[in-house]
Design an enzyme around this catalytic site. Structure first.
Site, short mmCIF file in Angstrom:
data_model
loop_
_atom_site.label_atom_id
_atom_site.label_comp_id
_atom_site.label_asym_id
_atom_site.label_seq_id
_atom_site.Cartn_x
_atom_site.Cartn_y
_atom_site.Cartn_z
N VAL A 188 74.24 25.00 22.96
CA VAL A 188 74.71 25.14 21.58
C VAL A 188 76.20 24.83 21.42
O VAL A 188 76.71 24.80 20.31
CB VAL A 188 74.38 26.54 20.97
CG1 VAL A 188 72.89 26.74 20.82
CG2 VAL A 188 75.03 27.66 21.76
N LYS A 225 72.30 26.68 32.47
CA LYS A 225 71.01 27.17 33.00
C LYS A 225 70.44 26.22 34.07
O LYS A 225 69.74 26.65 34.98
CB LYS A 225 70.01 27.32 31.85
CG LYS A 225 70.40 28.41 30.84
CD LYS A 225 69.52 28.39 29.60
CE LYS A 225 69.98 29.45 28.60
NZ LYS A 225 69.29 29.35 27.30
N1 GLU Z 1 74.84 31.43 25.07
C1 GLU Z 1 73.83 30.93 24.18
C2 GLU Z 1 72.88 32.02 23.79
O1 GLU Z 1 72.47 32.74 24.62
C3 GLU Z 1 73.13 29.80 24.83
C4 GLU Z 1 72.11 29.15 23.92
C5 GLU Z 1 72.11 27.65 24.02
O2 GLU Z 1 73.08 27.01 24.42
O3 GLU Z 1 71.10 27.05 23.65
O4 GLU Z 1 72.52 32.18 22.66
#
Ligand code: GLU
Length: 305
Positions: free
Chosen positions: A259, A67
């Protein structure tokens, strides 16, 4: 002069007692099989020197750390208008919470929670050209690795289980804050999150944020000084989800977690440091990574305050 190598070698051993206290993310099934006791740490200084220890060269799923980079791409194209579609306040809720989104008419609190990242990606997708390519090329350039790619198994696994993220996107579309097609958006979001990078590659990729936009290894100003300042500021207040306050207290640096177990932290005008430890705390941040970063900033006196 700090001997970073000595510090990292010490940390790799010192974090061992923290193993087993967190839990590997399993809501994306393909991530559940990652060996839990991996740990890597890499530091990249402003002049491009790299120090590393443990599993620092092993690629892992960057997840939400992506992000940070998609935000850069979108800021380069749209400038300050992005803040009409996404806020810059900590949410105090889980990264995929829907609670405030309805109360606040589909405007996400910040670009680092899932709804905010979906709005940012919707902006990127509105540009001419392939958003996939744009993200991959940018990450390849930043990490200085031309073979960097997304893991299709992880991307498919998330796509097939992205019910909450789909719900967030549809709710925002209902409020007029997602303009493109939701399924296309989900596909590219899962691709972006499933990019695989190592601690070393992420530390290099973060260098423009430490250098006021400029990075010596990249030999260019990748983003403007003002953009680097703004992104670091939003990271400091929103980069670690709803435990951002205790993370700031413990570590003292702007950082972004994912995550997949990665955390990329930025010490402006000094260095970047990236950790990877797949076991997460209750907020979705790496348990071991947070402990390691706290040790690092305490031992090296590296913090913004
Ligand atoms: N791909 C994960 C989701 O959308 C990213 C969340 C994260 O890394 O905090 O749940």
């Amino acid at each position: 002069m700090t001997n970073y190598q000595l510090v990292l070698d010490y940390i790799v051993e010192a974090v061992r007692p923290q193993f087993g206290k967190g839990k590997v993310a399993d809501y994306i099934p393909a991530l559940a099989g990652v060996p839990p006791r991996k740990f890597g740490i890499a530091v990249c200084t402003m002049d491009g020197q790299i120090f590393k220890a443990g599993d620092a060269d092993e690629g892992f799923s960057v997840q939400s750390i992506s992000k940070l980079f998609v935000l850069q791409l979108v800021m380069q194209h749209f400038g300050n208008m992005i803040w009409t579609r996404v806020g810059k306040e900590p949410s105090g809720d889980r990264f995929n919470s829907m609670l405030r989104l309805e109360q606040e008419q589909g405007i996400p609190r910040n670009p680092f929670i899932n709804p905010g990242a979906l709005v940012i990606l919707d902006l990127l997708q509105s540009l001419k050209g392939d958003a996939y390519q744009r993200i991959r090329n940018y990450l390849r350039f930043l990490s200085m690795n031309e073979t960097l790619d997304s893991n299709p198994t992880v991307a498919d696994s998330e796509f097939n289980h992205a019910h909450v993220n789909r719900a967030l996107a549809h709710l925002m579309k209902g409020y007029g804050n997602i303009h493109g097609d939701v399924e296309a958006l989900m596909e590219i979001y899962c691709f972006q999150c499933a990019m695989e990078m190592s601690c070393v590659e992420l530390a290099i990729a973060g260098l423009p944020l430490a250098g006021g936009g400029y990075s010596r290894p990249h030999e260019t100003a990748v983003i403007s000084k003002s953009q680097a300042k703004r992104i670091n500021s939003v990271m400091l207040t929103c980069g670690m989800y709803d435990s951002v306050g205790s993370f700031a207290y413990r570590v003292g640096l702007p950082a972004k977690s994912g995550v997949g177990g990665g955390i990329l932290a930025v010490a402006p005008e000094k260095l970047t440091v990236c950790t990877w430890g797949p076991e997460l705390d209750a907020y979705g941040n790496s348990y071991v990574g947070t402990a390691a970063l706290e040790m690092f900033t305490e031992m090296t006196h590296t913090s913004i305050s």
